[in-house]
Design a protein around this motif. Sequence first.
Motif, mmCIF file in Angstrom:
data_model
loop_
_atom_site.group_PDB
_atom_site.id
_atom_site.type_symbol
_atom_site.label_atom_id
_atom_site.label_comp_id
_atom_site.label_asym_id
_atom_site.label_seq_id
_atom_site.Cartn_x
_atom_site.Cartn_y
_atom_site.Cartn_z
ATOM 1 N N LYS A 73 54.370 92.771 14.892
ATOM 2 C CA LYS A 73 53.098 92.526 15.585
ATOM 3 C C LYS A 73 52.270 91.501 14.803
ATOM 4 C CE LYS A 73 49.766 93.595 18.625
ATOM 5 N NZ LYS A 73 48.819 92.536 18.448
ATOM 6 N N HIS A 75 53.742 88.145 15.453
ATOM 7 C CA HIS A 75 53.438 87.731 16.830
ATOM 8 C C HIS A 75 52.023 87.147 16.906
ATOM 9 C CE1 HIS A 75 51.759 88.503 20.879
ATOM 10 N NE2 HIS A 75 52.950 88.130 21.297
ATOM 11 N N PHE A 105 53.427 90.877 24.225
ATOM 12 C CA PHE A 105 54.091 91.477 23.075
ATOM 13 C C PHE A 105 54.953 92.655 23.504
ATOM 14 C CE2 PHE A 105 54.924 92.550 18.770
ATOM 15 C CZ PHE A 105 55.016 93.932 18.751
#
Length: 651
Positions: A151, A154, A249
């Motif tokens: 994450k 990302h 995501f």
Amino acid sequence: MEHNTTFPIKINELDMLRDEATSYLKSIQWEQSQRAKNREGDTKDQSILLYLSRANNGGNVSITSVSKTILSLKKRLLPESVALPILLNQTLYAVQEGLVLGTWIKDSYYDASGLSSLSENKSALDRSGRREYESKMHTATAFMLFALSYKILHDLKPHTSDDLSVMKQKFAGIPEVSFLTPLKGISCQLFYYDKYLGHPEIINSDQDVLDFTVVYFEALIEEIQLRKSSLEYTETILDRTYKLEKSDFAISGWDNVFSGTAKSIEFNKIQFEQIVGNRDAKHFARRLTERMLSYDFEAKKNPFQELGGFMPVFMGYGIPGTGKSMLIAAIATRLKEHADHLDIPFLFHPMPDTLISTFQGGSAEKMVEWMKPMQDPTKLIFAPIDDAENNLQERTTQGVSAGVKEVIGVFLRYTEGAYAVNYGNSSIGLFTNLPEMLDKAVISRVQGRFKIDGARTKHDFVDQDYIWWKKLQDTMPDFVNMNDPEVYKYLSEQGLANSMGEILHALDVPSEARVHEAFDKAEQLHDKTDHMFYAALYKEIQKIFPFFSSRDVRNIQSAISLRLTDFDLEQDWFEHPEKYFKKNYNSKFQMLQELMKSNMKGLNFSDIRRQEVIRYLDNVATIADTDFKRQVASRVHQLEIETKARAEFKG
């Protein structure tokens, strides 16, 4: 294992975990292992490793605060700033959001794997239960660390500096990774992350903080990937995808979109001369390779784009068995050979067969993952889609899967629109036996098209046989006891044409009846050399094919522009790259303009326009007719079944 279910990550559930994540950033405690303390820096900078190993000032347990370290960095780097500078704020927020997401993923694994109930009955567990509990705890921790790192990457990857090599040089690796429990896993990683941030040689600017964060969590993902094979009870990780609400995501098993950019796929080397017939296709392929090789890495653009002679998306179509796969390999071979000679990085990036996924949202993610590398301006990229009708089938057809629709949506977004970045270094090729089955919006993105029609003349067929029996003759010289052609020299017609005009010289009238009819009607109104002739022709075509639009006219215009740039690059330029390929962008552009002007002297605009319009409209009619005939055949077949069923029912 095939992923089969998508689970949403709900934003309101994440909100409930934010306080926990903030508390980790405020304060964690970690006791370094003896191994990490005594670690010898055998590869990288000794002083950094020594600094990390002495991070807790000789005591056993060290308390660390990432948020405090970020604040002290702000004071050191930007003492005048009142608010937290944007990059520091962005980095701190991304790490917090990573922790939130990782905690959610860990909780989800606890429930899915049965670890929750093992935890509740921990005191009553026997030996094997205890072992299962510990093993699942390790897996939960590893997956949580993987998810939180993923994450963070990302969110921060789009904002990193172009070159991270200096930061990677400074980075001396992660001294230890703990999978013992989720709390220990997070504490251990934040401890070393914090210590690096506090090292004066690592961070010299607020951009460095963001860049280092990406380098650190990339390294953590690599560590986890190395150790994941030792983890057990991973079924509930591999069989699902988690997708964050209102975001692109998603986390799918241990898949890592960021693990380096795409690697070039191996392919069989084939020369154009080994392909029989297909003059149009071979000529097109040769032009494509020359144009791609003209890309300028400094300016990040291609002079052929400015001249109107570059095709980010093209299509080769023809009946089965005419050499599609050979042609893909031949284009890749030619590009690779020239790229190696010119010392240019080249990526052969075919669409994988496994793109369509059975779970919702999965195909879109895989398609984004496949299309992302094409936005990389540092290499030449050839991205063929073989049997394109499988993944890009007409969306309105009955029974088309949700996966196909997702893939098409991503394809359209990345080939035109906000996401579409084309520097003139990458080209997607659709190859199909069934162009009529391709989605209309996909076909409208195609800027260059050619027929892959295989052997067409007697000489083509004799050459096709020659390629086959020549191998026998090489091993058993007297075995092939037949006579050669009297006049024709084998393979002499399989070379490359000099120009498209050579191939299309006979193309003066349409071969499709309905296009012919439209031509006749337009000719009754205007002379063929009048501009109004084409306006009237397009209006007639639209009456026959209602889907014909301005985009088709633009595609015809780009086909004509391609013909104006249909000239050979000087052979001398390939042998001495400094004469053209190694020159700067403006010099290349001027040289191409000169070539284009001298090439246009022998051309006639109205002839080229007529040829390209006929070629395009014949193609439109062929595709529409085939589609219509297929629909009729399917309807007839359905009616026959119904008639037969009624007869049997009455009987």
